[in-house]
Motif scaffolding. Sequence first.
Motif: not given
Length: 280
Positions: A110-114, A140-144, A148-152
């Motif tokens: 959230n602090a990063l703006g997501y 991924v579900d939120a479209g951010i 999953v790999d990208e999230g990590f």
Amino acid sequence: MFADLHLHTSFSDGTFSPEQVAALGAEKGLSILSLTDHDTLEGCPRMAEACRSKGIQFIPGVELTAEHDGQELHLLAYFVEGPTQVLLAHLAQFQEARRTRIHDIVKRLNALGYDLKVEAVMALANCNSPGRPHVARALVDAGITRTVDEGFERFLKRNRPAWAPKFKVSAHAAIELVHESGGLAVLAHPGVNHVDDRIGELAAAGLDGLECFHPKHSTAASEYYLAAAERYRLLVTGGSDCHGMAKGKPLIGTIKLPQVYVDNLKKAAERWLRRPVAAS
Ligand code: AMP
Ligand code: FE
Ligand code: FE
Ligand code: ZN
């Protein structure tokens, strides 16, 4: 007969139910399975029943996150049947720490703006033992993120901006806890955690076994750990660490541990408990 002694279900960060894991295990020709969800034994009764219906032997287990000299390591606890109140109280504490960590990670995002909500992660996790993979799926579900790999890679790995430290019990305390609960403590995927030079110390602290066979171990690595197991008189185990579809494809079936290692594990548990251990 072949075994897979390292499996996850949706009771932690796997995507399959115990019934799905048992069915896939049977399909892959496995005769002995252990469930080792992170910090919870909740899936074991259903897994035991699912295995029974498939004619598969079942060994109850749980995977704990511990640390030794600042280094994270994972311990697999086997045969913690009829778990003690002490073990259950510790698992509840580890699960609470996981929930707190999800809050910490989401705050950072959230602090990063997501715009991601803790409730969304918890709803997706739908279990008492949430972890970073659930945050990655929620991203991924939120479209951010797209995967999953990208999230990590972008946010969740150590030293990435949304990473938050995780509570870890000391390896000594964890081994003691497992023993108090009548179980055996096995060092999971040593090749992943870079603790090769600490195996002797852990063995001296009471470690019972080494997970020599794991999808992330090369043949050379497995041989290295087999030699280490012999040197320190540790039991040998192996498992796929299957998380269902969480890592793209199910890994169950990629590790087929020969039965002799399971027999040795059972004998050690019997000696330890001074009672026959029946894999159900
Ligand atoms: P946690 O228990 O919350 O620290 O999360 C650790 C879990 O995340 C482990 O089960 C890992 O297998 C999983 N994990 C680590 N890196 C990745 C990745 N790049 N993609 C998917 N899962 C991962
Ligand atoms: Fe996991
Ligand atoms: Fe692990
Ligand atoms: Zn695991």
